[in-house]
Design an enzyme around this catalytic site. Structure first.
Site, short mmCIF file in Angstrom:
data_model
loop_
_atom_site.label_atom_id
_atom_site.label_comp_id
_atom_site.label_asym_id
_atom_site.label_seq_id
_atom_site.Cartn_x
_atom_site.Cartn_y
_atom_site.Cartn_z
CB CYS A 172 -1.01 -0.04 1.14
SG CYS A 172 -2.34 1.19 0.94
CG HIS A 191 -3.92 -3.44 2.65
ND1 HIS A 191 -2.95 -3.02 3.52
CD2 HIS A 191 -4.52 -2.32 2.18
CE1 HIS A 191 -2.96 -1.69 3.59
NE2 HIS A 191 -3.90 -1.25 2.78
CD GLU A 231 -1.88 -6.14 4.99
OE1 GLU A 231 -2.14 -4.96 5.30
OE2 GLU A 231 -1.40 -6.46 3.88
#
Length: 196
Positions: free
Chosen positions: A77, A178, A180
């Protein structure tokens, strides 16, 4: 394998660390340059504002240090945007790893909201980060600025306009989305990065 997450004045470090733990990887979250240099893989996460974050990186000397890393580095990001040459967010010079600029989304229609927030598919997958990835899988985005498609684009998506969802140059990899926070697809991307 030693994995290090760069600790600096930015968010989402905890979610990156948690995603690594789900994969059975104990990462060290640190700003210690010797520990980062000794790591096999380095993750450069980020949620925040480019101008303030670049100021912090410069004050700590981390701006030059990150560019000199030789092991695989994954920017996420804001981390990806800071790896570019310049950002319109604060009109700030960035790290210049990728010779491209970060631009602000300019909606053309009322229904085109900024920030781009939510799930989107990616295409033109040109990196080992996306091994085993199919076009119909979704990843999670939250951002108001984008990197145009360029020679460094490793994946792209479309929201308001086509843009880079991921970048790659030498040992530097980066995602605008993202991983994650992108479920199984994101975990696979992190796993692929760890296997580089």
């Amino acid at each position: 394998m030693k994995v290090a997450v760069i600790k600096y004045n930015a968010g989402n470090i905890r979610s990156v660390d948690y995603a690594l733990k789900r994969l059975g990887v104990e990462a060290v979250v640190t700003s210690d340059k010797e520990v980062l240099k000794a790591a096999d893989k380095v993750i450069f996460p980020g949620v925040g504002e480019a101008e303030t974050t670049m100021l912090h990186l410069k004050e700590s000397g981390m701006d030059h240090f990150i560019k000199e890393l030789r092991q695989p580095v994954l920017g996420i990001c804001l981390g990806m945007q800071l790896m570019c040459r310049f950002s319109e967010e604060g009109n700030v010079d960035c790290l210049g790893i990728f010779d491209t600029d970060v631009k602000r989304f300019a909606p053309r229609k009322h229904e085109e909201k900024v920030p781009h927030m939510g799930w989107n598919t990616i295409s033109c997958l040109k990196s080992d980060l996306f091994k085993g990835f199919t076009r119909d899988e979704f990843v999670y985005f939250v951002h108001s600025y984008y990197v145009p498609v360029s020679e460094f684009t490793a994946a792209e998506t479309d929201y308001i306009r086509p843009f880079s969802a991921a970048l790659h140059k030498d040992n530097f990899y980066a995602t605008q989305f993202h991983p994650e926070k992108s479920g199984e697809a994101g975990e696979r991307i992190i796993k692929n990065f760890l296997e580089l």
